[in-house]
Write an enzyme that holds these catalytic residues in place. Structure first.
Site: not given
Ligand code: MRU
Length: 346
Positions: A48, A91, A196, A237, A246
């Site tokens: 992720r 995703r 996370q 993202d 994000n």
């Molecule tokens: O759902 P996730 O855990 O993949 O979401 C990740 C995020 O929102 C992070 O903040 C984003 O990918 C930045 S990673 C350097």
């Protein structure tokens, strides 16, 4: 961390990654030799974080090509294209995923023999992974300069080594600041519903000896009001010409930061930029009710009650104090030209 989040095992020809669903209890290494399994791993968030997803997309196409038994170049190219489609569909929000898959796919399409395609695919994916490490380091240095010598930084979700290959974007800024001798304390929002922040960010930072405390997401405004947050630093993202996408909850922090005159920084490499799109063009991933309804074995939601589990939100760029990229620091209003400049390969 002493190992990369995701890598290619040359000897066996498989992808090797840390299964992030097992953290912090266990550092489980998974070897993956199948694109469908990789797609499942991405959907389950075993892998992720936007830059790590870019590398996964790249290695996933390389894996399809490497494992293919097709003798004919066009059949091989079709397999690569199918793999890219399967992976990109897992995703929708993080633009890096499709970007990484497409970058390897274009190498495969430019090849003139199956052997050349196999070699080029693995090499391109490895180059993307190596580039990610360099980008994070450079971004970290640019971002570190923005932080006061002694400060408390609030971050959301995980934009660390585990969201990339190493070092991280938002946590890369913090790591670079600490490396430069600054005294940085971190407030990590736990980041419901998949945690996370508490499971991954706090674990990563504590492993590096960086001071970190975890708060419920809903405590952020209170701490800002008390003057206990000097800056907010998050990853992204996707960055369109008008918004930063994000983890859900980021927008709330940006609004609160603006209200309390706290700088709100977004650290993201060029692979996260999508300057041609607007906020309304982006699909925000809607995840399952189960992620909210259960915490392990414990039921949190009465039967029959639905949930609204958006994985990301959009923060308008005018709430962003600065975008930290490997090309430097951009202060909104940011033009499309600025974003395109940040998008060029270093
Ligand atoms: O759902 P996730 O855990 O993949 O979401 C990740 C995020 O929102 C992070 O903040 C984003 O990918 C930045 S990673 C350097």
């Amino acid at each position: 961390m002493d190992r990369d989040t995701i890598a290619w095992d040359e000897e066996i020809g498989v992808i090797e990654y840390i299964d992030q669903t097992m953290l912090p209890g266990e550092v489980r290494i998974v070897r993956c030799g199948d694109v469908e399994r990789l797609a499942q791993a991405i959907r389950r968030l075993e892998i992720r974080g936007a830059p790590a997803l870019g590398v996964a997309g790249a290695y996933g196409v390389a894996l399809a090509v490497h494992r293919s038994t097709a003798r004919d170049l066009s059949a091989l190219q079709q397999e690569a294209s199918r793999a890219a489609d399967v992976l990109a569909a897992t995703r929708p929000t993080a633009v890096n995923l499709a970007w990484g898959a497409d970058r390897v796919l274009s190498r495969v399409r430019a090849s003139t023999s199956p052997e050349q395609a196999q070699d080029a695919a693995v090499r391109e994916a490895a180059a993307i992974a190596a580039e990610d490490v360099d980008l994070c380091r450079t971004m970290g240095e640019h971002g570190a300069a923005l932080l006061p010598d002694t400060c408390t930084v609030l971050t959301h979700c995980n934009a660390g080594a585990l969201a990339c290959v190493r070092w991280g974007t938002a946590l890369g800024v913090i790591r670079s600041a600490v490396e430069a001798g600054k005294q940085v304390s971190v407030i990590a929002c736990e980041t419901r519903p998949l945690f996370q922040g508490s499971r991954i960010t706090a674990w990563e930072l504590a492993n590096d000896g960086i001071d970190v405390r975890v708060i419920p997401d809903s405590a952020a405004a209170h701490l800002m009001r008390q003057g206990r947050v000097d800056a907010v630093v998050v990853g992204a993202d996707r960055v369109t010409h008008d918004a930063v996408f994000n983890k859900i909850g980021t927008y709330m922090h940006a609004v609160c930061a603006r209200h309390h005159a706290i700088p709100f920084y977004v650290a993201a490499p060029y692979s996260t930029f999508d300057a041609a799109s607007s906020e309304g063009d982006v699909v925000i991933e809607l995840r399952s009710r189960e992620e909210i309804a259960w915490c392990g074995e414990r039921q949190l939601l009465p039967a029959g009650i639905d949930a609204l589990n958006y994985a990301f939100d959009a923060t308008p760029l005018d709430l962003v104090t600065a975008l930290i990229t490997e090309r430097g620091v951009f202060h909104p209003p940011v033009s499309i030209e600025d974003l395109n400049r940040a998008r060029q390969t270093i």
